[in-house]
Design a protein around this motif. Structure first.
Motif, short mmCIF file in Angstrom:
data_model
loop_
_atom_site.label_atom_id
_atom_site.label_comp_id
_atom_site.label_asym_id
_atom_site.label_seq_id
_atom_site.Cartn_x
_atom_site.Cartn_y
_atom_site.Cartn_z
N LYS A 51 0.79 -1.18 0.13
CA LYS A 51 -0.10 -0.02 0.01
C LYS A 51 1.06 1.25 0.03
CE LYS A 51 -3.92 -2.18 1.95
NZ LYS A 51 -4.43 -2.41 3.42
N GLU A 55 1.34 4.55 -2.67
CA GLU A 55 1.28 6.01 -2.40
C GLU A 55 2.70 6.54 -3.03
OE1 GLU A 55 0.64 7.27 1.41
OE2 GLU A 55 -1.21 6.17 1.46
N THR A 58 2.83 7.59 -6.68
CA THR A 58 2.17 8.52 -7.46
C THR A 58 2.97 9.58 -8.01
OG1 THR A 58 1.77 9.62 -5.37
CG2 THR A 58 -0.09 8.10 -6.13
N THR A 205 -12.17 -3.79 -4.48
CA THR A 205 -11.43 -3.17 -3.76
C THR A 205 -12.02 -2.27 -2.79
OG1 THR A 205 -9.79 -3.09 -5.43
CG2 THR A 205 -9.56 -1.21 -3.74
N GLN A 209 -11.73 -2.24 1.23
CA GLN A 209 -11.21 -1.11 1.88
C GLN A 209 -12.18 -0.68 3.16
OE1 GLN A 209 -11.01 1.55 -1.43
NE2 GLN A 209 -8.57 1.56 -1.43
N ASP A 254 -7.44 2.26 -12.71
CA ASP A 254 -6.40 2.23 -11.62
C ASP A 254 -7.13 1.83 -10.34
OD1 ASP A 254 -3.63 2.89 -10.72
OD2 ASP A 254 -4.63 3.87 -9.44
N ARG A 255 -6.29 1.24 -9.48
CA ARG A 255 -6.80 0.64 -8.41
C ARG A 255 -7.68 1.88 -7.53
NH1 ARG A 255 -6.60 -2.77 -3.42
NH2 ARG A 255 -6.21 -1.53 -1.66
N ASN A 256 -6.86 3.09 -7.58
CA ASN A 256 -7.39 4.53 -6.92
C ASN A 256 -8.31 5.11 -7.40
OD1 ASN A 256 -5.98 3.69 -4.72
ND2 ASN A 256 -4.28 4.57 -5.38
N ASP A 257 -8.83 4.78 -8.84
CA ASP A 257 -9.86 5.42 -9.57
C ASP A 257 -11.16 5.75 -8.90
OD1 ASP A 257 -8.22 6.52 -11.56
OD2 ASP A 257 -8.99 4.82 -12.87
N SER A 259 -12.93 5.77 -4.97
CA SER A 259 -12.65 5.66 -3.52
C SER A 259 -13.81 5.21 -2.71
CB SER A 259 -12.43 7.10 -2.92
OG SER A 259 -11.58 7.82 -3.88
#
Ligand SMILES: Nc1ncnc2c1ncn2[C@@H]1O[C@H](COP(=O)(O)OP(=O)(O)OP(=O)(O)O)[C@@H](O)[C@H]1O
Ligand SMILES: CC(=O)N[C@H]1[C@@H]2OC[C@@H](O2)[C@@H](O)[C@@H]1O[C@H](C)C(=O)O
Length: 384
Positions: A51, A55, A58, A205, A209, A254-257, A259
């Protein structure tokens, strides 16, 4: 007939739950014999390091950069894959010489298709040196160089599997393979063999989370928590009205697209229930971009083990006159499919065959890809 090769595939997916490893024998075309498979879970400490790596990633602007913890994590990740291979060979009474090639996905830490930037941690040369087996890695990059989204890559394998499905499952109406991993993606295989594929939305995901933040557990086993909640329509609509679903251009995720909801949005159970619904509804919504309606959805990936996702998916598909089955009901292995695909793709790469197509990643023409690393230290990009 093209020569059959024996390949090992290694996948560390966006859920960051562990390494999947599988053996396939294939000619890289329509013939696939599936062998043993295994999953090796990451410990909580290494998941935390992954994880952090996401970060740190980025700030990457060039795909060979390894800021912060990335270089150390890449090394550790590769050595963990090497251990996984050694252990797998031992358990299955195999020697390195029995394996022609390893397909090594690595860990995606950054995926920005709009900037033609995708980064997978994984040192192919080190893995080849450690295992004594040739390794193909970095299979997404060449697709992006040619205007593709860099994902999904599994569709050509789905098409090979579709060719071997029992006729009653796919001869009259198209089959759609759905992978519910951290992100979900789907592959349409028409009755004439045509392939259309793309990422279809958030997979597990958001659920992972959510339950981690509110219950301190890594995932909602079997959908137990979701089964005690109700769907919050406003929250679900917020996700399903995202421009990802309403836009006409398909793009990979992307995994973070997406939240997770914020704490005040829902109770633990309602949040898990709503996100399970969002996962299922996203797949059906995205199916609207397919050239024809699906007859059957064959589901693989960890999300098929969440009963609430599967129930919602079945209900939504039923309204569309389609049925939903888990990969196992089609005689396939829903946990190992991605790892098998990476073995299959490695063989295609070695043979110089295309990995991606205009209908799968939006690439301008069918292209091959990957970097071949020999145990002796030689490295060759495909194409040169
Ligand atoms: N028994 C289970 N019940 C419910 N959910 C499960 C179960 N087992 C696994 N999962 C879910 O599946 C996820 C892992 O799925 P999978 O291994 O297919 O994803 P991945 O390969 O990491 O992701 P991607 O396909 O996006 O690269 C876990 O994070 C969890 O959310
Ligand atoms: C960039 C990246 O790693 N994408 C993954 C992710 O996980 C699912 C979905 O998003 C898919 O596009 C892809 O993996 C699958 C295995 C693929 O490339 O086919």
């Amino acid at each position: 007939m093209a020569e059959m090769k024996t390949a090992i595939g290694l996948m560390s997916g966006t859920s960051m739950d562990g390494i999947d490893i599988a053996l396939v024998r294939t000619d890289g075309r329509d013939t696939v014999e599936r062998g043993p498979a295994q999953g090796i879970a990451y410990d909580a400490k290494f998941r935390t390091r992954l994880k952090q790596a996401l970060e740190d990633a980025t700030s990457i602007t060039r795909r060979d950069q390894r800021p912060g913890t990335l270089a150390a994590v890449e090394n550790e990740l590769t050595l963990r894959h090497a251990d996984a291979v050694r252990n797998f060979l031992n358990e299955n009474n195999l020697q390195p010489a029995d394996i022609d090639v390893i397909g090594f996905h690595g860990q995606t830490v950054l995926h920005r298709p709009d900037a033609a930037l995708t980064v997978q941690l994984g040192d192919g040369a080190l893995l080849a040196h450690e295992t004594g087996i040739a390794v193909v890695h970095d299979m997404r990059a060449n697709d992006m160089v040619h205007g593709g989204q860099g994902a999904p890559l599994i569709p050509v394998y789905h098409a090979a599997l579709a060719a071997g499905l029992p006729a009653h499952l796919h001869s009259k109406r198209p089959v759609v393979f759905v992978n519910i991993g951290g992100i979900s993606n789907l592959t349409f295989v028409g009755t004439d063999g045509r392939i259309v594929a793309y990422d279809s939305g958030p997979g597990n995901t958001l659920i992972d989370q959510w339950v981690e933040a509110h219950a301190g557990i890594p995932y909602d086993q079997g959908g137990m928590i979701a089964s005690e909640g109700r769907v919050l329509a406003d929250l679900a609509d917020r996700y399903l009205s995202n421009p990802f679903f309403t836009g006409t251009r398909r793009r990979s995720l992307d995994r973070n697209d997406f939240s997770p909801p914020t704490g005040g949005d829902a109770s633990l159970e309602d949040g898990a229930r709503t996100l399970a619904y969002v996962t299922a509804a996203a797949i059906l919504k995205s199916s609207g971009h397919l050239p024809e309606r699906a007859g059957i959805y064959v589901v693989c990936g960890g999300g098929r083990l969440n009963r609430i996702i599967m129930r919602d998916l079945a209900e939504l598909a039923f309204a569309d006159e389609a049925t939903v089955i888990a990969a196992e009901e089609a005689g396939l292995n829903g946990d190992a499919m991605e790892a098998e695909a990476w073995g299959y793709l490695a063989v295609r790469s070695v043979e110089g065959l295309p990995l991606t197509f205009p209908g799968t990643t939006g690439v301008t023409e069918p292209v091959t890809g990957g970097v071949l690393n020999t145990p002796g230290g030689a490295t060759r990009s495909n194409p040169d």
